[in-house]
Enzyme design. Structure first.
Site, mmCIF file in Angstrom:
data_model
loop_
_atom_site.group_PDB
_atom_site.id
_atom_site.type_symbol
_atom_site.label_atom_id
_atom_site.label_comp_id
_atom_site.label_asym_id
_atom_site.label_seq_id
_atom_site.Cartn_x
_atom_site.Cartn_y
_atom_site.Cartn_z
ATOM 1 N N HIS A 21 -7.835 -4.744 7.836
ATOM 2 C CA HIS A 21 -8.588 -5.410 6.777
ATOM 3 C C HIS A 21 -7.807 -6.626 6.293
ATOM 4 O O HIS A 21 -6.613 -6.773 6.560
ATOM 5 C CB HIS A 21 -8.831 -4.455 5.598
ATOM 6 N N ASP B 150 -7.101 -8.664 2.498
ATOM 7 C CA ASP B 150 -7.186 -8.335 1.075
ATOM 8 C C ASP B 150 -8.223 -9.216 0.383
ATOM 9 O O ASP B 150 -8.292 -10.422 0.624
ATOM 10 C CB ASP B 150 -5.831 -8.529 0.403
ATOM 11 N N LYS C 135 -1.656 -0.820 -7.137
ATOM 12 C CA LYS C 135 -2.101 0.294 -6.305
ATOM 13 C C LYS C 135 -0.866 0.973 -5.731
ATOM 14 O O LYS C 135 0.032 0.296 -5.219
ATOM 15 C CB LYS C 135 -3.001 -0.188 -5.171
ATOM 16 N N HIS D 84 -4.325 -6.989 8.469
ATOM 17 C CA HIS D 84 -3.217 -6.037 8.562
ATOM 18 C C HIS D 84 -3.737 -4.605 8.475
ATOM 19 O O HIS D 84 -4.891 -4.372 8.134
ATOM 20 C CB HIS D 84 -2.181 -6.295 7.462
#
Length: 618
Positions: free
Chosen positions: A456, A458, A437, A512
């Site tokens: 959020h 991962d 990404k 994070h």
């Protein structure tokens, strides 16, 4: 006043890995951590049709003494009536917002009746993922039909019939409990106010959080225009953050939907004192045991660390960043040639706003997703053709990042006392997928108000990220948001949800977020190592024992990705409560020198107020 409902937040979050921070519980409350996964005792079940009335009474009394909860079957409420009750409640919650709001609890009301949200007061600043509908159903003198839905039309009839049955059942149970105390059968009923006691009906719609991007239906997108030709779908014109940034460069204003609430604004929530440093591990250290300890300790305590001297050539990282930056500087028409199709069921392609609106807010970021390994999963349709060297650089980078990930997974496996291959195999081995990404965070006139990516964890097993020189990554630890130090050519390692689950909670998944800069473009290149869709992921069997039962339920990765997002939980509790003025305290018949009162009598209105506001009850 317009109040945001959880049902709406859920709808806008269905395609993301993010939920609003105020819904993310501390570790001591998170269900994945705190739910017991071993053999559990069953909540008592009492069959009220048992002809042995003494046995029934003993079961009800014992369950109330030892559990405070039990289930009753053959209770006299017709199954068909319960189904109708659930159907009319479900139909109400599926109505358009405007119809539901017609029976909403008034903002300044001193009672709880009506459609609403967040009855559960915030704990540690957190909110409950639930909407509700309250209204009294008995006695008739207390019923206010203004808060009973008019739609569906049969709602009133069903609830009135249900009220009669639930009243009868409650009186049966109160009678049994009274006699269990050695009192008259009517004692507890009278203690609750007798015929003046209120029955309150609550319909709850619980909409669990979405954990990963799901393909959005076209109607939920926000395009400015679209055109459909038979057999061909023309790409919708979607406004990119890069274009919004360009048009805002000479102003101090950003669109309202990018302005975060105060509890998310970086200027308010970023810790400004001396901050602990995210661990840095030098993989070239000849003391391999020291390296392993550092990786394991960082994963247990932080869930994030940076590695230097990691084997990926500095020159290759520079080339990776250069081809990525060149792509994002191309004209829009070229970037759109690799855009994620509107109706795609995958996330690959150039796009915007993967983190769908949270509280109606948007993330200040554009992105490009594409798989880089294994070769069988690579779809070059989403790899930019310009700059020409993009493919060569990314293919070379894929080999290096794969090698680094396997080194780290080996260390983490041995840190659990397992074979070096254990975590790699737990993520699917050779079938595990590496998703590249590129995040592009253009300059933002108000970096104090916006976020590049909201808070959020991962979804991946492990994430390996290289940023450019513009800071922005923040980590949540010890109830504070800390800035991550930028170290040139370092790789930032995030522990993701799947390693958390495989390790049975030993390794921590890091919460994070990303901030943005006023004058400079921040970019980052995370690679997410994820299981393939069909891979079953759960705690590794070698880690499970009587002393360490499984904390997480195994799921196919595709199901974990969409966990509990396709189902709405609902419940229909009826609360039997005293009327407001009723004085409630220990029944006098139970008080003696040997059994003095343990609770102070309160008028129910005062008790309710004190409990809701966490005031002393003694």
């Amino acid at each position: 006043m317009e109040i945001e409902r959880v049902q709406d937040i859920s709808s806008s979050s269905l395609y993301t890995e993010a939920i609003p921070l105020e819904f993310i519980r501390s570790e001591k409350e998170q269900p994945a951590i705190t739910t017991f996964r071993g053999p559990v005792p069953a909540i008592p079940v009492v069959d009220l049709s048992d002809p042995d009335e003494e046995s029934v009474a003993r079961a009800v009394v014992k369950a109330s003494e030892e559990w405070g909860i039990f289930q009753v079957v053959n209770h006299g409420i017709p199954t068909e009536l319960i189904k109708r009750l659930q159907e009319v409640g479900r139909t109400f919650f599926e109505l358009p917002s405007s119809e539901k709001e017609s029976v909403a609890k008034p903002v300044d009301a001193k009672d709880i009746e009506g459609y609403g949200t967040k009855l559960q007061k915030e704990v540690e600043g957190k909110k409950a993922w639930v909407d509700h509908l309250f209204h009294r159903i008995w006695p008739p003198s207390c019923v206010n039909y203004n808060f009973w839905p008019k739609n569906p039309p049969e709602y009133r009839e069903v609830n009135e019939e249900y009220a009669l049955h639930v009243k009868k059942l409650s009186e049966t149970l109160l009678g049994i409990l009274s006699e269990g105390l050695g009192l008259r059968r009517e004692a507890l009923r009278e203690g609750l106010g007798g015929d003046l006691a209120d029955g309150q009906y609550l319909a709850t719609s619980s909409l669990p959080p979405s954990l990963k991007t799901k393909p959005p239906p076209p109607l939920n997108l926000e395009p400015s225009s679209s055109s459909i030709v038979p057999g061909i779908t023309k790409a919708m014109e979607i406004e990119r953050v890069q274009d919004i940034s360009s048009s805002s460069l000479h102003t101090e204003a950003i669109p309202l939907e990018f302005i975060r609430s105060e509890k998310e604004q970086p200027a308010i929530t970023t810790f400004r004192g001396p901050a602990p440093a995210i661990p840095v591990v030098d993989l070239s250290d000849p003391d391999e045991e020291s390296v392993a300890r550092a990786v394991v300790n960082s994963s247990e305590e932080w869930g994030i660390f940076q590695v230097v001297n990691h084997g990926i050539p500095t020159e290759l990282i520079k080339r990776l960043q250069e081809v990525g930056r060149t792509f994002f500087e191309l004209p829009s028409s070229e970037k759109e040639s690799v855009a994620k199709p509107v109706d795609a069921k995958d996330i690959e392609g150039y796009g915007t706003k993967l983190q769908k609106e949270v509280e109606g807010k948007k993330a200040w970021v554009d992105h490009l997703f594409h798989r880089i390994w294994p070769p069988s999963c690579v779809n070059y349709s989403f790899w930019p053709k310009n700059p020409p060297e993009y493919r060569e650089v990314n293919e070379e980078y894929a080999l290096h990042v794969k090698k680094l990930s396997e080194t780290l997974l080996g260390i983490l496996s041995e840190g659990l006392g397992l074979r070096r291959e254990a975590l790699r195999e737990g993520l699917g081995g050779d079938l595990a997928e590496y998703m590249m990404k590129i995040n592009y965070y253009p300059p933002c006139p108000r970096p104090d108000l916006a976020l590049g990516v909201p808070a959020h964890t991962d979804l991946s097993g492990i994430t390996l990220l290289v940023p450019n020189e513009v800071p922005g990554l923040q980590v949540f630890k010890d109830d504070h948001w800390f800035d991550a130090e930028y170290i040139p050519s370092a790789v930032i390692v995030h522990i993701g949800d799947q390693i958390l689950r495989l390790s049975n909670g030993r390794y921590k998944n890091v919460l994070h977020r990303t901030t943005v800069d006023k004058d400079r473009t921040r970019m980052s290149w995370p690679v997410f190592l994820e299981p393939h869709r069909e891979m079953i992921v759960g705690p590794l069997p070698e880690l499970i024992s009587d002393g360490n039962p499984p904390k997480y339920k195994p799921f196919a990765f595709k199901d974990y990705s969409y966990l509990d997002k396709d189902r709405t939980r609902m419940s229909w509790p009826v609360f039997l409560e005293p009327h407001r003025e009723m004085i409630v305290g220990p029944l006098p018949e139970l008080i003696s020198d040997d059994n003095p009162p343990k609770y102070k009598p309160f008028a129910f209105k005062d008790y309710s107020y004190r409990k809701l506001n966490k005031l002393p009850l003694d």
